[in-house]
Scaffold this motif. Structure first.
Motif, mmCIF file in Angstrom:
data_model
loop_
_atom_site.group_PDB
_atom_site.id
_atom_site.type_symbol
_atom_site.label_atom_id
_atom_site.label_comp_id
_atom_site.label_asym_id
_atom_site.label_seq_id
_atom_site.Cartn_x
_atom_site.Cartn_y
_atom_site.Cartn_z
ATOM 1 N N LEU A 131 0.822 -1.209 0.000
ATOM 2 C CA LEU A 131 0.000 0.000 0.000
ATOM 3 C C LEU A 131 0.857 1.261 0.000
ATOM 4 O O LEU A 131 0.491 2.263 -0.629
ATOM 5 N N ALA A 132 1.995 1.217 0.668
ATOM 6 C CA ALA A 132 2.893 2.378 0.658
ATOM 7 C C ALA A 132 3.431 2.632 -0.753
ATOM 8 O O ALA A 132 3.511 3.779 -1.200
ATOM 9 N N ALA A 133 3.789 1.562 -1.480
ATOM 10 C CA ALA A 133 4.267 1.710 -2.856
ATOM 11 C C ALA A 133 3.148 2.239 -3.750
ATOM 12 O O ALA A 133 3.378 3.117 -4.599
ATOM 13 N N GLU A 134 1.935 1.735 -3.569
ATOM 14 C CA GLU A 134 0.796 2.211 -4.362
ATOM 15 C C GLU A 134 0.501 3.677 -4.045
ATOM 16 O O GLU A 134 0.203 4.476 -4.944
ATOM 17 N N ASN A 135 0.629 4.044 -2.781
ATOM 18 C CA ASN A 135 0.425 5.423 -2.365
ATOM 19 C C ASN A 135 1.441 6.350 -3.030
ATOM 20 O O ASN A 135 1.090 7.444 -3.477
ATOM 21 N N GLU A 136 2.671 5.921 -3.114
ATOM 22 C CA GLU A 136 3.700 6.727 -3.778
ATOM 23 C C GLU A 136 3.377 6.913 -5.261
ATOM 24 O O GLU A 136 3.551 7.993 -5.808
ATOM 25 N N GLY A 137 2.906 5.840 -5.908
ATOM 26 C CA GLY A 137 2.508 5.950 -7.313
ATOM 27 C C GLY A 137 1.353 6.922 -7.491
ATOM 28 O O GLY A 137 1.345 7.733 -8.432
ATOM 29 N N LEU A 138 0.390 6.872 -6.589
ATOM 30 C CA LEU A 138 -0.750 7.786 -6.668
ATOM 31 C C LEU A 138 -0.316 9.228 -6.405
ATOM 32 O O LEU A 138 -0.815 10.163 -7.042
ATOM 33 N N ARG A 139 0.618 9.412 -5.500
ATOM 34 C CA ARG A 139 1.130 10.764 -5.241
ATOM 35 C C ARG A 139 1.840 11.310 -6.479
ATOM 36 O O ARG A 139 1.692 12.494 -6.805
ATOM 37 N N ALA A 140 2.603 10.456 -7.161
ATOM 38 C CA ALA A 140 3.285 10.897 -8.378
ATOM 39 C C ALA A 140 2.268 11.275 -9.454
ATOM 40 O O ALA A 140 2.419 12.292 -10.142
ATOM 41 N N THR A 141 1.215 10.474 -9.598
ATOM 42 C CA THR A 141 0.162 10.773 -10.568
ATOM 43 C C THR A 141 -0.534 12.089 -10.219
ATOM 44 O O THR A 141 -0.813 12.908 -11.093
ATOM 45 N N LEU A 142 -0.792 12.281 -8.937
ATOM 46 C CA LEU A 142 -1.428 13.513 -8.487
ATOM 47 C C LEU A 142 -0.538 14.716 -8.771
ATOM 48 O O LEU A 142 -1.025 15.778 -9.195
ATOM 49 N N GLU A 143 0.757 14.563 -8.590
ATOM 50 C CA GLU A 143 1.685 15.656 -8.866
ATOM 51 C C GLU A 143 1.694 16.001 -10.359
ATOM 52 O O GLU A 143 1.710 17.172 -10.734
ATOM 53 N N VAL A 144 1.661 14.972 -11.203
ATOM 54 C CA VAL A 144 1.607 15.214 -12.649
ATOM 55 C C VAL A 144 0.317 15.947 -13.004
ATOM 56 O O VAL A 144 0.323 16.886 -13.795
ATOM 57 N N ARG A 145 -0.780 15.539 -12.388
ATOM 58 C CA ARG A 145 -2.059 16.217 -12.659
ATOM 59 C C ARG A 145 -2.022 17.667 -12.201
ATOM 60 O O ARG A 145 -2.573 18.544 -12.862
ATOM 61 N N ARG A 146 -1.396 17.921 -11.062
ATOM 62 C CA ARG A 146 -1.269 19.302 -10.587
ATOM 63 C C ARG A 146 -0.461 20.136 -11.575
ATOM 64 O O ARG A 146 -0.757 21.305 -11.802
ATOM 65 N N GLN A 147 0.571 19.546 -12.134
ATOM 66 C CA GLN A 147 1.391 20.267 -13.091
ATOM 67 C C GLN A 147 0.632 20.526 -14.393
ATOM 68 O O GLN A 147 0.935 21.477 -15.105
ATOM 69 N N MET A 148 -0.335 19.661 -14.716
ATOM 70 C CA MET A 148 -1.083 19.799 -15.964
ATOM 71 C C MET A 148 -2.278 20.753 -15.846
ATOM 72 O O MET A 148 -2.901 21.079 -16.849
ATOM 73 N N VAL A 149 -2.608 21.215 -14.648
ATOM 74 C CA VAL A 149 -3.762 22.095 -14.460
ATOM 75 C C VAL A 149 -3.666 23.345 -15.326
ATOM 76 O O VAL A 149 -4.651 23.711 -15.985
ATOM 77 N N PRO A 150 -2.518 24.038 -15.392
ATOM 78 C CA PRO A 150 -2.467 25.226 -16.270
ATOM 79 C C PRO A 150 -2.707 24.884 -17.740
ATOM 80 O O PRO A 150 -3.353 25.653 -18.464
ATOM 81 N N VAL A 151 -2.231 23.733 -18.168
ATOM 82 C CA VAL A 151 -2.437 23.322 -19.562
ATOM 83 C C VAL A 151 -3.916 23.059 -19.816
ATOM 84 O O VAL A 151 -4.477 23.495 -20.832
#
Length: 180
Positions: free
Chosen positions: A43-63
């Motif tokens: 679950l910790a590894a899955e959480n890290e993957g989800l955090r990375a995905t969330l960070e990418v989505r945050r970066q894509m908000v302006p686009v």
């Protein structure tokens, strides 16, 4: 204190209780704690993957916001498709109609195949088209097809490079009427 001294000082019954207690504690850990610990790691590894995905989505908000603004500034286009129905008797002439759209644009129409078994209750028939040519010219063909009045919708467009050049496969639905 060594194990031999401990063994000499304690009675055998106490040693047996200690051994049984150690076995019970080891079994409890093996059954309950170790699997939970492993699941926690997963679950910790899955959480890290989800955090990375969330960070990418945050970066894509302006686009995404700029795309929404660009989409809002585009003019509305009224579709002509589906306003007329193609008489059923003219379905056999679809090859010449589609060829008439493709040839002036520099495309070669290699196949037009209406599927009679696909006729729906709404009077739609599936038509498969295969064309050869340049991507820019194919885009212009799609725009011309979009202005073709009996067109109800384009279901799929697939492209790949064949031995004769770039090939485009289009599946579209045309409105047909039984009269005529």
């Amino acid at each position: 204190m060594t194990f031999a001294e401990l063994k000499r000082r304690l009675p055998p019954r106490t040693l047996a209780f200690l051994a049984v207690g150690a076995l019970i504690a080891g079994g409890f850990m093996a059954i309950f704690i170790v699997p939970d610990y492993r699941q926690c790691k997963v679950l910790a590894a899955e959480n890290e993957g989800l955090r990375a995905t969330l960070e990418v989505r945050r970066q894509m908000v302006p686009v995404v916001e700029s795309l929404k603004k660009a989409r809002a500034s585009l003019p509305e286009v009224e579709g002509m498709a589906g306003k007329e129905r193609l008489p059923l008797a003219e379905v056999g002439q679809l090859a010449s109609v589609m060829d008439g759209m493709a040839v002036p644009l520099g495309l070669r129409l290699t196949q037009v195949s209406p599927d009679p078994s696909s006729v729906t209750r709404d009077g739609l028939v599936a038509v498969r088209l295969v064309l050869l040519g340049e991507p820019d010219k194919f885009r212009d063909f799609l725009l011309a097809l979009g202005r073709y009045a009996p067109l109800a919708k384009i279901e799929s467009v697939v492209t790949h490079v064949g031995h004769d050049g770039r090939e485009y496969r289009v599946k579209c639905w045309l409105a047909v009427s039984s009269a005529g």
